[in-house]
Design a protein around this motif. Sequence first.
Motif, short mmCIF file in Angstrom:
data_model
loop_
_atom_site.label_atom_id
_atom_site.label_comp_id
_atom_site.label_asym_id
_atom_site.label_seq_id
_atom_site.Cartn_x
_atom_site.Cartn_y
_atom_site.Cartn_z
N GLY A 732 -21.68 -32.48 14.15
CA GLY A 732 -20.31 -32.33 13.65
C GLY A 732 -19.70 -33.68 13.36
N ILE A 733 -18.38 -33.69 13.21
CA ILE A 733 -17.66 -34.94 12.94
C ILE A 733 -16.62 -35.22 14.01
N THR A 734 -16.44 -34.29 14.94
CA THR A 734 -15.47 -34.48 16.02
C THR A 734 -16.22 -34.76 17.32
N PRO A 735 -15.55 -35.32 18.34
CA PRO A 735 -16.22 -35.63 19.60
C PRO A 735 -16.93 -34.43 20.19
N VAL A 736 -18.03 -34.71 20.88
CA VAL A 736 -18.90 -33.67 21.43
C VAL A 736 -18.61 -33.50 22.91
N PHE A 737 -18.34 -32.26 23.33
CA PHE A 737 -18.12 -31.92 24.73
C PHE A 737 -19.26 -31.03 25.22
N LEU A 738 -19.68 -31.26 26.46
CA LEU A 738 -20.81 -30.55 27.06
C LEU A 738 -20.32 -29.76 28.26
N VAL A 739 -20.49 -28.45 28.23
CA VAL A 739 -20.03 -27.58 29.32
C VAL A 739 -21.16 -26.65 29.71
N PRO A 740 -21.75 -26.81 30.92
CA PRO A 740 -22.81 -25.88 31.35
C PRO A 740 -22.24 -24.49 31.61
N ILE A 741 -23.04 -23.47 31.37
CA ILE A 741 -22.55 -22.10 31.53
C ILE A 741 -22.54 -21.69 33.00
N HIS A 742 -23.19 -22.44 33.88
CA HIS A 742 -23.01 -22.27 35.33
C HIS A 742 -23.37 -23.59 36.00
N ASP A 743 -23.26 -23.65 37.34
CA ASP A 743 -23.32 -24.93 38.04
C ASP A 743 -24.72 -25.46 38.25
N SER A 769 -28.61 -23.32 19.31
CA SER A 769 -28.28 -22.25 18.37
C SER A 769 -26.77 -22.18 18.23
N SER A 770 -26.30 -21.80 17.06
CA SER A 770 -24.87 -21.64 16.88
C SER A 770 -24.39 -20.42 17.64
N ILE A 771 -23.15 -20.46 18.09
CA ILE A 771 -22.52 -19.34 18.77
C ILE A 771 -21.60 -18.66 17.76
N SER A 772 -21.70 -17.38 17.68
CA SER A 772 -20.93 -16.62 16.70
C SER A 772 -19.48 -16.51 17.17
N PHE A 773 -18.74 -17.62 17.01
CA PHE A 773 -17.35 -17.65 17.45
C PHE A 773 -16.61 -18.73 16.67
N LEU A 774 -15.28 -18.70 16.81
CA LEU A 774 -14.41 -19.66 16.13
C LEU A 774 -14.67 -21.09 16.60
N PRO A 775 -14.35 -22.08 15.79
CA PRO A 775 -14.30 -23.45 16.31
C PRO A 775 -13.32 -23.54 17.47
N ALA A 776 -13.74 -24.14 18.57
CA ALA A 776 -12.93 -24.18 19.78
C ALA A 776 -12.82 -25.61 20.29
N SER A 777 -11.69 -25.90 20.93
CA SER A 777 -11.48 -27.24 21.48
C SER A 777 -11.94 -27.36 22.92
N HIS A 778 -11.89 -26.26 23.69
CA HIS A 778 -12.29 -26.29 25.10
C HIS A 778 -12.96 -24.97 25.45
N VAL A 779 -13.79 -25.02 26.49
CA VAL A 779 -14.44 -23.83 26.99
C VAL A 779 -14.78 -24.05 28.46
N THR A 780 -14.78 -22.98 29.22
CA THR A 780 -15.21 -23.05 30.62
C THR A 780 -15.80 -21.70 31.01
N PRO A 781 -16.84 -21.71 31.84
CA PRO A 781 -17.34 -20.42 32.34
C PRO A 781 -16.36 -19.82 33.33
N VAL A 782 -16.21 -18.52 33.33
CA VAL A 782 -15.32 -17.84 34.25
C VAL A 782 -16.03 -16.59 34.77
N SER A 783 -16.09 -16.48 36.09
CA SER A 783 -16.80 -15.39 36.72
C SER A 783 -15.87 -14.64 37.65
N SER A 784 -15.75 -13.34 37.43
CA SER A 784 -14.93 -12.49 38.29
C SER A 784 -15.67 -11.19 38.54
N VAL A 785 -15.13 -10.36 39.40
CA VAL A 785 -15.77 -9.09 39.71
C VAL A 785 -15.92 -8.24 38.46
N ASP A 786 -14.92 -8.25 37.61
CA ASP A 786 -14.93 -7.41 36.41
C ASP A 786 -15.62 -8.06 35.23
#
Length: 1268
Positions: A732-743, A769-786
């Motif tokens: 891309g042309i914007t800064p690259v952020f790395l976020v693991p999907i779990h710890d 692989s590309s993710i079929s989603f909008l361009p996003a500025s931030h992301v974090t994994p979130v785990s709950s019962v539901d």
Amino acid sequence: MFGIVKDIGVLQWHSRHIGLIPQIEHKDLLVVLSDSGKLSFLYFCPEMHRFFAIANIELSKPGNLRHQLGRVLAIDRESSFVAVSAYEDKFALIHVSVCQSPHGSGRGVISDKKYFYPPENEEDARTVSGASRTSIRGTIWTMRFISTSQGEEYYPVLAMIINRKGSDVNDLSLFGHESSSDVISHISDYSEIGPLALDISEIPEMLGFALLFRVGDALLLDLRNPSNVCCIRRISLTTSLIGEQVTVEDSCPGLDVDDDVAACALLELRDSANNILKDDGYMDIDGVDSRGSVKSRIICSWSWEPPDPIRQGWARLLFCLDDGEFHILDFTSDVEGVKLYTFEYVDRSLPCKPLLWMKNTMIIGFVEMGDGMIFKLGHRRLFLKSTIQNVAPILDLAIADYHGEKQDQMFACCGMCPEGSLRVLRNGVNVEKLLRTEAIYQGVTGLWTLRMKTNDAYHSFLVLSFVEETRILSVGLSFNDISDAVGFQPDVCTLACGLVTDGLLVQIHSKGVKLCLPTVYAHPEGAPLTSPICTNWYPDITISVGAVGHNIVVVATSNPCCLYVLGLRSSSPYQYELYETQHVQLQYEVSCISIPQEELRPDNVTLSGGERDNFSNNPSADVNVRKFAVIGTHKPSVEIISVEPGEALRLLTIGTISVNNALGAPVSGCIPENVRFVAAERFYILAGLRNGMLLRFESEATEHYFPGSFYKDSSIPSVTAFLQLISIRRIGITPVFLVPIHDSANADIIVLSDRPWLLHAARHSLAYSSISFLPASHVTPVSSVDCPNGLLFVAESCLHLVEMVHGKRLNAQKFSIGGTPRKVLYHNESRTLLVLRTGLSGASCSSDIVQVDPQNGVLLSRYKCEPGETAKCMQITKIGSDQVLVVGTSRSAGRSMMSNGEAESTKGRLIVLSLEAVESPRESSSFIPTSSFNPSSHSGSPFHDIIGYTTEEFSSNSLCSSPDEFCCNQIQAEQMAGHLRSLSHATLSGAVLAVYPYLDRYVLAAAGNAIYVFGFANENPHRMKKCTVGRTRFTITCLKTFASRIAVGDCRDGVLFYSYNESHRKLELIYSDPAQRLVGDIALLNCETAVVSDRRGSISVLSSTRLEISESPQKNLAVNCSFYMGETAMSIQKTAFRYRLPIDDDTDPVLESAYNCIVASTLLGSLFVMIPLTSEEHQLLQDVQERLSVHPLTAPVLGNDHAEFRQRGIPSGIPPILDGDMLVQFLELTGEQQQAILAHALPGKGPRRPVSVFEVLRTLERVHYALN
């Protein structure tokens, strides 16, 4: 593969040949027959995520000749012999094993010894004489090995079903390898009075017994004496379950069934491609849907239960009949032989071919033109657990923007009745969209989810950081604002946060570091106090970056450049303190910090050498590695520093970032924005740069998993190994952020730049692989019962809760709409789909046009064809200010053309339908949450005002229901919102196979070999009039227009260009195809250029040769380039992909590009995307492709000549279309491997100009970026 696979099998070598060939240790081999003329032995490499050839055994010349070996494959139970047959008259037996290399390297190689029948040399021919020498003289339908004892006269024994020339029956012939003479001999023939023999299968664990499958029954055969085959029992598949024992006679006077019907039934089962061509198409594909005929039932697939040591002497067979019934046969053996114990009906589903019985009673069934199924075998029942996506055949395709999200989606007509479906295809990894907030989250600078304790299964806190504010929300059924109960400083921008130890959270902001113990209001295990317990640590200068680890906090300042390491101590309950343990001044400013979030243990890192042996004896021991952090600096560099308590801060290893462009000048903006430690087969460091680049560093040390300075018992005072830059990718042309999907240290990583990507951590080099989603500025994994596997994206000032769907092979949503969908159009104004269906089971009509809501598959309106009428084609056109749908039909149930390409004598209609009644889907239908995840109704929740996504429900009546499938079969016309209304129609001589708008005021229709031009008086769709008619020699199968140019696809004469002379009301032939071509479809790029596919599997670009119009138009189109796909493309669409190009220098403008791309869909379910290149790019990539096609790492695994395969059937001298599947392999290699590819000398060619890796990467990444 870069070849056509003809047959496939598995060589079970996972427990054999240990130590000889390291690549295949503990692995089975895939054995493949292909059009390369070679027998290929393949193994899977997890790091490269692809198959490699361990051996390619030469069998014949490349091609598909009937007498060449390479049609049918069989592997014996011991995985020692492989049999290969030709289509007729010939087969070979190959003994495969592993032996020491003759070059004395100590490594093993695959050895093979071939035995041919009939023998190829005179000596073997003299040995095989008399009764043992019998010519096959017929078509080999199938062959299987029959297990016998190695001490027998013949080992192994091969059973073969043969249709002899001139015979009405199929014979069972037995051949064996004579151990004494080392040749293949014919043992005996067997032919039983009755139906046609189709296949044979040995009974596992019961030597010398087999089942012979025939039309309508199966015979249990005793083959213990292969010279005297006898039938023990006949099993009827039509009337009684188990028939009486039959008497075997010496002769077979004839069949007691209709031979032609049986042969036709077999051919239908044998070749799904022939099915499609016979039942569905122009030439054959535009025919009527097969209704089937009454015939004897056939076993179309079967599978034996995996061996069970507890049940010795038992064998169970699960088989599927061609009507979808599943049955189980139980066999038992004793001293008297094999007996049929039980015959049990199990269930009914779709006919499956093939069928696999896996461990734990799991059954996998594949459907030829529908989704496969995974069953759990219960008591007299099959329980559907999941589906296996199958989009073949794709009969048509429409492309549209995805709800304004600037990503394209494709609507495909897939499958055949009864499994016809509409699929929504999107690129990249699929995400299930659950919830979305309103656009009230402007200015988000950080997003994190935290647990209360390290071992908690779910997250407890969601931290949102803004420019001058921080908010904390609870994670669960209610996202409530609990900032006051947690204790974070609310009026600052949080730089980083994390769990420092169980129950204690840390917030890092520019002024200091804050330690917090939340209250019970924030979490049930918090402090039982009214306010949280907090303590602060303040430096003398401003903090720029920081990170939180287990019992450690690391922060850095920018002026001066200092690094602080903080520890944690407790003096009494609820009394905690952060204190400085180390402090060092650095030469360069720190840009980012990362601390691995888990202790390094043998179960989460892969050790090597002696380390693995040490931990095998004590698996619970920790790896003796120092606690460390990864930092990025403005040097620029990536460094790993030791932060082990009680030791001085020290540098363990360093990797310098030095990236040059094609001219050798340094690339600007190479400051690390984010770094991440990854534990895979070898540890490596990922660095995302501010200029949009992604880098991978690995250690130069090879003797241990970590360099020596990493270990606690090491006394090495300085850096012993440097980090080596392995791979570079610009994403891309914007800064690259790395976020693991779990710890976990080996977790896959979400990479954010211009768009989201999923990086596969365990893969070689940089694979994502590309993710079929909008361009996003931030992301974090979130785990709950539901929502245990959720992801929270920040995009377009909204919070989006999604769940990634990893298990799906394709990002495809399925709508089961009944019948066979043949054509699909996207109606922009209503954002709905118009689908043409045939093969409907209703009594009122067998074909119709329906309007479908693409969000949930609901049928909104319908037009029913007259009884006996079949819709063939349709197009949307504008007449005056009104949009109408023009439909072409056939009023005959037979074929539209004869086998020679001439049109049948039939009638058709051209119908104009009004689209005024076509309405948009109700707004409420797309605002319903789709998960059990329930939004909060509290005022503090960000999901207070929810905008949900489309409802997804299971179908109760579909045999292949899955969570991403909708079934609309049961929707009645009375329940629809409206009906499409006919405005006018015209009856034509011939079936109308193609229609298309022309010049915004005409409609073109192709009926038989005639092209009709229709106009509308006073722009009134009710007053359709014929303007003129032109004729070709053969049936017209497709029409396309561009401006004033008309492209006609003649089923034999190829592409013809016409122009309509309005003043003379005459169609004039302008250009014609230089060769005869069985046209599949056409797309016009401009007035002079057409892309055309043919039924033989090729696609070509043709353009005019700029001759004067006065010259003869015969054969004056030139073929610019061609490409052999190996599949028949029945739909070609022209579309434009727009994207922002990654740039190489900050001074260059950000380019916005639009490509006129071609998307072709095939009968085998493939999608081909073709984009134009400049001549310089083409020359560069063609040179790279030639090198890739011969290099061992990337050459075709089946042994094919890549250039010969991609230009098969194409006249010499025509330039090739470049193969993106071959070129994309370059991006999956390391930098060192890429250098080796470009330096690889091409055999038989002189030296080429040197090519830089950066130049190739820049060109390929631009293409890869666009297509993803």
